[in-house]
Write a protein that holds these residues in place. Structure first.
Motif, short mmCIF file in Angstrom:
data_model
loop_
_atom_site.label_atom_id
_atom_site.label_comp_id
_atom_site.label_asym_id
_atom_site.label_seq_id
_atom_site.Cartn_x
_atom_site.Cartn_y
_atom_site.Cartn_z
N ASN A 1 4.50 5.26 -5.70
CA ASN A 1 4.51 5.23 -7.17
C ASN A 1 3.53 6.25 -7.75
O ASN A 1 3.84 6.89 -8.75
N ASP A 2 2.38 6.41 -7.10
CA ASP A 2 1.39 7.38 -7.56
C ASP A 2 1.89 8.82 -7.42
O ASP A 2 1.44 9.70 -8.14
N GLN A 3 2.80 9.07 -6.48
CA GLN A 3 3.30 10.42 -6.25
C GLN A 3 4.39 10.84 -7.23
O GLN A 3 4.69 12.02 -7.35
N ILE A 4 4.97 9.89 -7.94
CA ILE A 4 6.03 10.21 -8.90
C ILE A 4 5.39 10.79 -10.15
O ILE A 4 4.49 10.19 -10.73
N ASN A 5 5.85 11.96 -10.57
CA ASN A 5 5.35 12.60 -11.78
C ASN A 5 6.44 13.48 -12.38
O ASN A 5 7.60 13.40 -11.97
N GLU A 6 6.06 14.34 -13.33
CA GLU A 6 7.05 15.17 -14.02
C GLU A 6 7.76 16.15 -13.07
O GLU A 6 8.91 16.49 -13.26
N LYS A 7 7.05 16.61 -12.05
CA LYS A 7 7.61 17.61 -11.13
C LYS A 7 8.32 16.97 -9.95
O LYS A 7 9.22 17.57 -9.36
N VAL A 8 7.88 15.79 -9.58
CA VAL A 8 8.44 15.12 -8.40
C VAL A 8 8.97 13.76 -8.83
O VAL A 8 8.20 12.87 -9.18
N GLY A 9 10.27 13.62 -8.79
CA GLY A 9 10.89 12.37 -9.20
C GLY A 9 11.02 11.36 -8.07
O GLY A 9 10.62 11.61 -6.93
N SER B 1 10.81 11.69 1.02
CA SER B 1 9.58 11.87 1.80
C SER B 1 9.22 10.58 2.54
O SER B 1 8.78 10.61 3.69
N ASN B 2 9.40 9.45 1.87
CA ASN B 2 9.14 8.15 2.50
C ASN B 2 10.04 7.92 3.70
O ASN B 2 9.59 7.46 4.76
N MET B 3 11.31 8.20 3.53
CA MET B 3 12.25 8.00 4.65
C MET B 3 11.90 8.90 5.82
O MET B 3 11.96 8.49 6.97
N TYR B 4 11.54 10.16 5.52
CA TYR B 4 11.15 11.08 6.58
C TYR B 4 9.91 10.56 7.30
O TYR B 4 9.84 10.55 8.54
N ALA B 5 8.90 10.14 6.53
CA ALA B 5 7.66 9.64 7.13
C ALA B 5 7.92 8.42 8.01
O ALA B 5 7.37 8.30 9.11
N THR B 6 8.76 7.51 7.54
CA THR B 6 9.09 6.33 8.32
C THR B 6 9.82 6.71 9.60
O THR B 6 9.52 6.19 10.68
N ALA B 7 10.77 7.63 9.49
CA ALA B 7 11.50 8.08 10.68
C ALA B 7 10.55 8.76 11.67
O ALA B 7 10.63 8.52 12.89
N ARG B 8 9.66 9.61 11.16
CA ARG B 8 8.72 10.31 12.03
C ARG B 8 7.79 9.33 12.72
O ARG B 8 7.54 9.42 13.93
N PHE B 9 7.26 8.38 11.97
CA PHE B 9 6.36 7.38 12.54
C PHE B 9 7.07 6.54 13.59
O PHE B 9 6.54 6.30 14.68
N ASN B 10 8.30 6.11 13.29
CA ASN B 10 9.03 5.28 14.24
C ASN B 10 9.44 6.06 15.49
O ASN B 10 9.53 5.48 16.58
N THR C 1 0.84 -1.20 0.00
CA THR C 1 0.00 0.00 0.00
C THR C 1 0.87 1.25 0.00
O THR C 1 0.61 2.21 -0.74
N HIS C 2 1.93 1.25 0.79
CA HIS C 2 2.86 2.39 0.82
C HIS C 2 3.61 2.52 -0.51
O HIS C 2 3.82 3.63 -1.01
N ILE C 3 4.01 1.40 -1.07
CA ILE C 3 4.72 1.42 -2.35
C ILE C 3 3.83 1.98 -3.45
O ILE C 3 4.26 2.81 -4.26
N HIS C 4 2.58 1.55 -3.48
CA HIS C 4 1.64 2.04 -4.51
C HIS C 4 1.42 3.55 -4.35
O HIS C 4 1.38 4.27 -5.35
N LEU C 5 1.27 4.03 -3.12
CA LEU C 5 1.12 5.46 -2.89
C LEU C 5 2.35 6.21 -3.38
O LEU C 5 2.23 7.24 -4.07
#
Length: 98
Positions: free
Chosen positions: A20-28, A35-44, A14-18
């Motif tokens: 993948n959905d966030q990757i676009n022309e402006k955000v690689g 952002s994922n690493m920050y979210a994981t660190a914040r959650f942990n 579910t996190h991987i799909h989200l």
């Protein structure tokens, strides 16, 4: 890594799909990964805080907590890197005739 429950990989997917959905022309991929690493660190950090009665207790366990999470992440990353190395052609759809 600890034994995983039946829904472990579903939650991860579910996190991987989200992501993948966030990757676009402006955000690689790099920005989404950060952002994922920050979210994981914040959650942990929050998960860790839930186990203590005070900031002082948490501070006293900080190094042990860091060692635990870094070691677990390293194991998971190593397992996944090895999986991609072993399955590179099929995962990355590399054309062997090119």
């Amino acid at each position: 890594m600890q034994e995983v429950d039946e829904e472990f990989y579903d939650r991860a997917d579910t996190h991987i799909h989200l992501s993948n959905d966030q990757i676009n022309e402006k955000v690689g991929m790099g920005k989404v990964s950060a952002s994922n690493m920050y979210a994981t660190a914040r959650f942990n950090a929050w998960v860790s805080a839930c186990g203590w009665q005070s900031g002082q207790e948490m501070a006293e366990a900080k190094e042990e907590t860091l060692e635990y999470f870094v070691a677990e992440y390293r194991k998971m990353l190593e397992d996944n890197l090895n999986d991609y190395i072993d399955n590179f052609e099929s995962y990355m759809q590399v054309n062997k005739n090119a």
